[in-house]
Write a protein that holds these residues in place. Structure first.
Motif, PDB file in Angstrom:
ATOM      1  N   ALA A   7      40.059 -63.714 -81.399  1.00  0.00           N
ATOM      2  CA  ALA A   7      39.420 -64.908 -81.955  1.00  0.00           C
ATOM      3  C   ALA A   7      40.172 -66.171 -81.556  1.00  0.00           C
ATOM      4  O   ALA A   7      39.743 -67.279 -81.901  1.00  0.00           O
ATOM      5  N   GLY A   8      41.285 -66.003 -80.838  1.00  0.00           N
ATOM      6  CA  GLY A   8      42.052 -67.156 -80.389  1.00  0.00           C
ATOM      7  C   GLY A   8      43.308 -67.423 -81.194  1.00  0.00           C
ATOM      8  O   GLY A   8      44.053 -68.361 -80.891  1.00  0.00           O
ATOM      9  N   VAL A   9      43.546 -66.601 -82.223  1.00  0.00           N
ATOM     10  CA  VAL A   9      44.760 -66.764 -83.029  1.00  0.00           C
ATOM     11  C   VAL A   9      45.932 -66.137 -82.275  1.00  0.00           C
ATOM     12  O   VAL A   9      45.878 -64.958 -81.919  1.00  0.00           O
ATOM     13  N   LYS A  10      46.987 -66.912 -82.038  1.00  0.00           N
ATOM     14  CA  LYS A  10      48.127 -66.418 -81.271  1.00  0.00           C
ATOM     15  C   LYS A  10      49.381 -66.239 -82.113  1.00  0.00           C
ATOM     16  O   LYS A  10      50.318 -65.571 -81.690  1.00  0.00           O
ATOM     17  N   LYS A  11      49.397 -66.861 -83.289  1.00  0.00           N
ATOM     18  CA  LYS A  11      50.551 -66.714 -84.183  1.00  0.00           C
ATOM     19  C   LYS A  11      50.234 -65.590 -85.175  1.00  0.00           C
ATOM     20  O   LYS A  11      49.713 -65.824 -86.262  1.00  0.00           O
ATOM     21  N   ILE A  12      50.540 -64.383 -84.771  1.00  0.00           N
ATOM     22  CA  ILE A  12      50.173 -63.203 -85.563  1.00  0.00           C
ATOM     23  C   ILE A  12      51.422 -62.377 -85.864  1.00  0.00           C
ATOM     24  O   ILE A  12      52.328 -62.275 -85.031  1.00  0.00           O
ATOM     25  N   ALA A  13      51.449 -61.791 -87.045  1.00  0.00           N
ATOM     26  CA  ALA A  13      52.481 -60.814 -87.402  1.00  0.00           C
ATOM     27  C   ALA A  13      51.816 -59.674 -88.149  1.00  0.00           C
ATOM     28  O   ALA A  13      50.731 -59.829 -88.724  1.00  0.00           O
ATOM     29  N   ALA A  14      52.449 -58.526 -88.138  1.00  0.00           N
ATOM     30  CA  ALA A  14      51.987 -57.371 -88.904  1.00  0.00           C
ATOM     31  C   ALA A  14      52.770 -57.299 -90.204  1.00  0.00           C
ATOM     32  O   ALA A  14      53.969 -57.597 -90.235  1.00  0.00           O
ATOM     33  N   ILE A  15      52.100 -56.908 -91.282  1.00  0.00           N
ATOM     34  CA  ILE A  15      52.784 -56.640 -92.548  1.00  0.00           C
ATOM     35  C   ILE A  15      52.736 -55.146 -92.803  1.00  0.00           C
ATOM     36  O   ILE A  15      51.673 -54.534 -92.893  1.00  0.00           O
ATOM     37  N   HIS A  16      53.927 -54.567 -92.922  1.00  0.00           N
ATOM     38  CA  HIS A  16      54.068 -53.148 -93.251  1.00  0.00           C
ATOM     39  C   HIS A  16      54.201 -53.037 -94.769  1.00  0.00           C
ATOM     40  O   HIS A  16      55.226 -53.409 -95.333  1.00  0.00           O
ATOM     41  N   ARG A  17      53.149 -52.526 -95.429  1.00  0.00           N
ATOM     42  CA  ARG A  17      53.152 -52.456 -96.901  1.00  0.00           C
ATOM     43  C   ARG A  17      53.081 -51.034 -97.424  1.00  0.00           C
ATOM     44  O   ARG A  17      52.842 -50.802 -98.607  1.00  0.00           O
TER      45      ARG A  17
END
Length: 364
Positions: free
Chosen positions: A156-166
């Protein structure tokens, strides 16, 4: 290896460096509660404030968040404390409302990330936006589904991404609310090495007294940050009271954390601790499989007992050994090792069958 078009996490005037700390209440309850908790969190040196506005709950009737009326409260937090603010979104409407009120960070929850249609709706609403978006792992341990959700947001064009390990749901009893299954985020790091991983010890543990150990584990594995539920008065929280800590307790835990660094160049690599954690996880799976195999051996023993068949079937044993050794070669496993392993397994199977077949003798 999964290729994503990513940028380093950042906010206006703030580069998000390891360890990234995000803290705040599970739910925004009242304006007073949000503002006072934010003031206390800011006093501990935390820069990123979280609060749930919309709360997907397992069953109807539970507190599902105050909704959009809580967004101006977060706006006041920004104005009065200077904190950056974040909240969870699950629909396109949530995204529009959050962006309209100047929310700085959004995250997609575990129930939403499990549904590709829901993730796509959120991703479509994020078109043209490039604020940090965090993607929690799905409720069930499905790495491909987690990566797929991240890919949808990135496309979608979002480049500032992180994963949350929950953590992940499990039918097995555990001291944790959601089992961490560390091998899954470790594999995510291997598959997507430039993706930041933030651990959520609150949802993993479900208990504030267990938070620190999980926090330290995440740092030892070289993960990038922590998102922790912190409430000015946890015992009075409207949701997830047992897993929230006060801002002062949060600071005490953060001060105790040992942050280890290692020079590995620009590309993250799998550490020894990560590999050992994966070994631990695989060993548990081996034990679970062995338990299942022995249960089948006992069922075979019962069948032999009911049909007056001898335990040892030499021809069958020879066929099994030949087949397993042939298969082992395809997996590049040493013949002698495999033969010894199945000899031990067969010996235990015989023992289990013997117990079943002679149970009546022991009663006489």
């Amino acid at each position: 290896m999964v290729n994503l078009d990513l940028e380093p996490l950042s906010l206006p005037g703030l580069e998000l460096k390891r360890p990234i700390i995000i803290a705040g209440p599970c739910s925004a309850e009242t304006e007073e509660q949000v503002l006072e908790t934010a003031r206390q969190v800011a006093a501990q040196g935390v820069k990123l404030f979280r609060a749930g506005i919309w709360k997907p709950r397992t069953r109807p009737g539970a507190f599902e968040g105050v909704g959009s009326i809580g967004l101006p409260w977060l706006k006041r937090v920004k104005e009065e404390t200077g904190l950056f603010v974040g909240t969870e979104v699950a629909t396109g409407h949530h995204v529009y409302e959050a962006l309209k009120h100047g929310i700085d960070i959004l995250w997609i929850g575990a129930r939403t990330s499990a549904n590709p249609f829901a993730v796509q709706e959120v991703a479509d609403a994020l078109q043209g936006v490039n604020i940090p978006v965090l993607v929690k792992n799905p409720v069930n341990p499905d790495l491909e589904l987690w990566i797929g959700a991240i890919e949808r947001v990135n496309r979608a064009g979002v480049k500032k991404i992180a994963a949350i390990h929950r953590g992940f749901s499990s039918i097995d009893k555990s001291e944790y609310r959601n089992h961490p299954q560390w091998q899954i985020p470790i594999e995510l790091r291997r598959r997507v090495p430039n993706l930041p991983i933030i651990t959520d010890p609150s949802h993993i543990t479900g208990k504030r007294e267990l938070l620190f150990d999980v926090m330290q584990e995440a740092m030892d594995l070289n993960f990038d940050g922590l998102i922790i539920e912190s409430h000015m008065c946890p015992e009075k929280a409207w949701s997830d009271a047992s897993q929230q800590c006060t801002p002062v307790q949060l600071k005490e835990m953060l001060d105790k954390l040992v942050i280890r660094h290692h020079n590995i160049g620009d590309t993250p690599r799998v550490t020894l601790d990560q590999l050992r954690k994966k070994i631990d996880s695989l060993d548990v799976k081996l034990l679970e499989l062995m338990k299942e195999r022995m249960a089948v051996s006992e069922a075979i023993g019962k069948y032999k007992y009911e049909n007056n068949i001898t335990i040892l079937q030499t021809r069958r044993y020879d066929e099994v050994m030949k087949d397993r050794i042939e298969k082992a070669a395809k997996y590049n496993l040493d013949n002698e090792f495999v033969e010894k392993m199945f000899e031990i397994i067969h010996e235990e199977s015989i023992h289990r069958q013997s117990i079943v077949m002679n149970k009546d003798l022991g009663q006489k």
